[in-house]
Motif scaffolding. Structure first.
Motif, PDB file in Angstrom:
ATOM      1  N   PHE A 178     -41.742   4.628  25.312  1.00 38.37           N
ATOM      2  CA  PHE A 178     -40.743   3.862  24.574  1.00 38.37           C
ATOM      3  C   PHE A 178     -39.435   4.652  24.541  1.00 38.37           C
ATOM      4  N   ASP A 179     -38.318   3.962  24.719  1.00 36.57           N
ATOM      5  CA  ASP A 179     -37.003   4.564  24.506  1.00 36.57           C
ATOM      6  C   ASP A 179     -36.768   4.657  22.998  1.00 36.57           C
ATOM      7  N   ILE A 180     -36.685   5.876  22.473  1.00 36.32           N
ATOM      8  CA  ILE A 180     -36.372   6.033  21.043  1.00 36.32           C
ATOM      9  C   ILE A 180     -35.050   6.788  20.876  1.00 36.32           C
ATOM     10  N   SER A 181     -34.167   6.619  21.883  1.00 41.19           N
ATOM     11  CA  SER A 181     -32.875   7.320  21.822  1.00 41.19           C
ATOM     12  C   SER A 181     -32.009   6.820  20.685  1.00 41.19           C
ATOM     13  N   HIS A 182     -32.317   5.623  20.175  1.00 41.60           N
ATOM     14  CA  HIS A 182     -31.525   5.101  19.068  1.00 41.60           C
ATOM     15  C   HIS A 182     -31.803   5.876  17.775  1.00 41.60           C
ATOM     16  N   MET A 183     -32.930   6.561  17.690  1.00 41.13           N
ATOM     17  CA  MET A 183     -33.254   7.291  16.465  1.00 41.13           C
ATOM     18  C   MET A 183     -32.310   8.486  16.302  1.00 41.13           C
ATOM     19  N   GLY A 184     -32.232   8.982  15.059  1.00 39.36           N
ATOM     20  CA  GLY A 184     -31.271  10.039  14.764  1.00 39.36           C
ATOM     21  C   GLY A 184     -31.911  11.407  14.676  1.00 39.36           C
ATOM     22  N   GLN A 185     -31.137  12.423  15.029  1.00 41.97           N
ATOM     23  CA  GLN A 185     -31.603  13.809  14.903  1.00 41.97           C
ATOM     24  C   GLN A 185     -30.538  14.625  14.195  1.00 41.97           C
ATOM     25  N   PHE A 186     -30.959  15.318  13.147  1.00 42.17           N
ATOM     26  CA  PHE A 186     -30.062  16.244  12.447  1.00 42.17           C
ATOM     27  C   PHE A 186     -30.621  17.662  12.575  1.00 42.17           C
ATOM     28  N   LEU A 187     -29.709  18.615  12.683  1.00 44.01           N
ATOM     29  CA  LEU A 187     -30.096  20.019  12.587  1.00 44.01           C
ATOM     30  C   LEU A 187     -29.557  20.551  11.261  1.00 44.01           C
ATOM     31  N   VAL A 188     -30.435  21.177  10.487  1.00 45.56           N
ATOM     32  CA  VAL A 188     -30.032  21.739   9.195  1.00 45.56           C
ATOM     33  C   VAL A 188     -30.411  23.217   9.196  1.00 45.56           C
ATOM     34  N   SER A 189     -29.446  24.083   8.887  1.00 45.31           N
ATOM     35  CA  SER A 189     -29.758  25.517   8.881  1.00 45.31           C
ATOM     36  C   SER A 189     -28.858  26.261   7.899  1.00 45.31           C
ATOM     37  N   GLY A 190     -29.226  27.469   7.637  1.00 48.84           N
ATOM     38  CA  GLY A 190     -28.437  28.319   6.739  1.00 48.84           C
ATOM     39  C   GLY A 190     -29.260  28.735   5.528  1.00 48.84           C
ATOM     40  N   GLU A 191     -28.893  29.851   4.955  1.00 50.31           N
ATOM     41  CA  GLU A 191     -29.652  30.390   3.831  1.00 50.31           C
ATOM     42  C   GLU A 191     -29.690  29.383   2.682  1.00 50.31           C
ATOM     43  N   GLY A 192     -30.859  29.122   2.168  1.00 47.75           N
ATOM     44  CA  GLY A 192     -31.005  28.160   1.083  1.00 47.75           C
ATOM     45  C   GLY A 192     -31.322  26.742   1.567  1.00 47.75           C
ATOM     46  N   ALA A 193     -31.409  26.549   2.890  1.00 49.86           N
ATOM     47  CA  ALA A 193     -31.647  25.200   3.429  1.00 49.86           C
ATOM     48  C   ALA A 193     -32.985  24.640   2.950  1.00 49.86           C
ATOM     49  N   THR A 194     -34.006  25.508   2.871  1.00 49.82           N
ATOM     50  CA  THR A 194     -35.329  25.044   2.442  1.00 49.82           C
ATOM     51  C   THR A 194     -35.279  24.511   1.012  1.00 49.82           C
ATOM     52  N   GLU A 195     -34.651  25.288   0.125  1.00 52.53           N
ATOM     53  CA  GLU A 195     -34.567  24.872  -1.277  1.00 52.53           C
ATOM     54  C   GLU A 195     -33.772  23.577  -1.412  1.00 52.53           C
ATOM     55  N   TRP A 196     -32.661  23.481  -0.664  1.00 49.58           N
ATOM     56  CA  TRP A 196     -31.815  22.292  -0.754  1.00 49.58           C
ATOM     57  C   TRP A 196     -32.573  21.049  -0.258  1.00 49.58           C
ATOM     58  N   LEU A 197     -33.183  21.153   0.914  1.00 47.26           N
ATOM     59  CA  LEU A 197     -33.890  19.983   1.463  1.00 47.26           C
ATOM     60  C   LEU A 197     -35.101  19.620   0.611  1.00 47.26           C
ATOM     61  N   ASN A 198     -35.671  20.595  -0.069  1.00 48.83           N
ATOM     62  CA  ASN A 198     -36.774  20.283  -0.983  1.00 48.83           C
ATOM     63  C   ASN A 198     -36.303  19.436  -2.165  1.00 48.83           C
ATOM     64  N   ARG A 199     -35.010  19.532  -2.485  1.00 47.55           N
ATOM     65  CA  ARG A 199     -34.462  18.662  -3.532  1.00 47.55           C
ATOM     66  C   ARG A 199     -34.084  17.292  -2.964  1.00 47.55           C
TER      67      ARG A 199
END
Lengths: 361, 126
Positions: free
Chosen positions: A52-73
């Motif tokens: 299946f072509d799923i190129s329409h779906m989105g991809q984000f890259l998230v990084s940096g100190e504290g990223a885990t805590e932030w995304l957990n919120r």
């Protein structure tokens, strides 16, 4: 999306047309609904392998100190459970506990994440996250940089071995970044069909080459039609149909991906619902008699005619040969075994609430 | 597949066979089945039902959509193609033959004159 927005095409669009696909608008994208036929494509994924072509779906890259805590919120599932190279299904909620989007998030390294979101929600998700992002954390929308291929079915491992000789697929829910044929690629061991499968991401400009490689390696091109019947047989939710900003994950039956012991946006509403009981529940119903296929919007009633709700997703299951559907009903009427009627053009078709999923594997 | 020369056609893509003793056969055209895609269910009318022209008498459901069947003639249903219950995709495979939907006893044979002939319908589909 607004009617005045122009419809987008993935880098594989011309190839789809050349392969004889019927194209339809979906989530703002011009996408193949079928090539050889929805039923043949459905069975190919259940019995062999499809792409299946799923190129329409989105991809984000998230990084940096504290990223885990932030995304957990920001997200419902607990990222502290993830080790490097592993992913989890999760949700992003509004303040009312309603679903903005469902997503898969992979931990590439400490405070370094790859997030795959729904096509129709890329802009909204990005804006929501950007508005809440602390300084020092990087959030990059890489959605246009990738072509995505979902390669699904019991023969997917053989297909991957031909596409990328010498590369080993990650374990279930795992992610692997690697180089193949000179391209930086990503492979995730997930899917939306209930079959063994993986999702493959490559640089957008190399997408046609990799799509062709997957077909040459034995995968049958499959469209959105088969993708919908495959996912519904497994009771996988589709955002916009089965998930909405008005319904919580508890109502959708997705409490397993919500860690109520941590704090995230919407958690208070979920805790209250857990204590007091959820008002509605997304149930799975299956026809017990013959009738026209259940479809989005059809009314479902109790046998005495009391309205219960409207179908969110419905299809004539190609694997089971009967009508299957999901809808929200008052929690008091959500018990397995409850008999209901689906109203199709004035006729009542008998059905029953069953234990999810429809296709027991 | 070419449209049979002796059939009549409606703008809703139904075909009507020549009347025999006041009874016609109704089906959907090959163009219609191709547009619909794989037919998975046919909602047939019941024998004895009466309809006025342009009434919905049932529906053809494909993997993609539900599409009403409109009768272009008034009359009574005298027979339905029950074989479609088991093999709905006969509508795809033989739209002008074994994929027929129902037989209708005409109230007014002159309604047939309002329909397109094969040439006009072929042009209509372009």
């Amino acid at each position: 999306m607004n009617a005045d927005e122009t419809i987008k095409s993935t880098p594989l669009c011309d190839k789809h047309v050349a392969l004889g696909a019927k194209m339809v608008p979906f989530a703002g994208w011009n996408m193949p609904v079928q090539y050889s036929g929805i039923l043949a494509e459905h069975h190919a994924v259940r019995n062999a392998c499809g792409v299946f072509d799923i190129s329409h779906m989105g991809q984000f890259l998230v990084s940096g100190e504290g990223a885990t805590e932030w995304l957990n919120r920001m997200f419902t599932n607990n990222l502290n459970k993830l080790v490097d190279g592993m992913g989890q299904y999760s949700m992003m909620l509004n303040e009312k506990g309603g679903v903005i989007d469902d997503l898969i998030i992979y931990r590439l390294g400490k405070d370094d994440f790859f997030v795959v979101v729904n096509a129709s929600m890329i802009d909204e998700d990005y804006a929501w996250l950007t508005a809440r992002k602390p300084e020092g954390i990087s959030l990059v929308n890489k959605s246009d940089a990738y072509v995505g291929l979902a390669i699904q079915g019991p023969e997917c491992e053989a297909v991957f071995a031909k596409m990328c000789p010498g590369v080993e697929l990650p374990v279930r829910n795992g992610i692997l970044q690697f180089e193949a044929d000179g391209d930086a690629c990503v492979v995730c061991r997930t899917g939306y069909t209930g079959e063994n499968g993986f999702e493959f991401f490559c640089p957008a400009e190399q997408g046609v080459k990799w799509f062709e490689k997957s077909i040459e390696s034995g995968a049958l091109p499959c469209g959105l039609g088969a993708r919908d019947s495959l996912r519904l047989e497994m009771c996988y939710s589709l955002n916009g149909s089965d998930l909405s900003p008005e319904k919580t994950p508890l109502e959708a039956g997705l409490s397993w991906c919500c860690d109520l012991t941590k704090d995230f946006i919407g958690v208070e509403v979920l805790r209250e619902q857990k204590a007091a009981g959820r008002p509605t529940a997304l149930v799975a119903i299956e026809y017990t008699g013959k009738g026209a296929p259940p479809r989005h919007g059809y009314e479902v009633q109790l046998p005495d005619g009391t309205p219960l709700g409207e179908i969110c997703s419905g299809v004539l299951s190609p694997s089971l040969g009967k009508g299957i559907a999901m809808l929200y009903v008052p929690a008091a009427h959500s018990k397995i075994g409850t008999e209901v009627n689906v109203v199709v053009r004035g006729k009542s078709v008998p059905a029953v609430i069953i234990k999810k999923p429809f296709l027991k594997k | 597949m070419s449209n049979p020369a002796d059939y009549k056609y409606s703008s809703e893509h139904e075909w009507i066979s020549p009347a025999v003793d006041g009874v016609v056969t109704l089906g959907i055209t090959d163009f219609a089945q191709a547009e619909l895609g794989e037919v998975v269910y046919v909602d047939l009318p019941s024998v004895g039902d009466t309809f006025s022209k342009e009434d919905s008498i049932g529906a053809v459901e494909s993997t993609k959509a539900a599409s009403d069947i409109y009768t272009p003639v008034s009359g009574e249903i005298v027979e339905v193609n029950e074989a479609l219950d088991a093999e709905p995709n006969t509508v795809n495979n033989d739209a002008f033959g074994a994929g027929w939907i129902c037989k209708i006893k005409l109230d007014d044979a002159s309604e047939l004159d309002e329909l397109m002939d094969a040439d006009a319908y072929t042009e209509f589909c372009k």
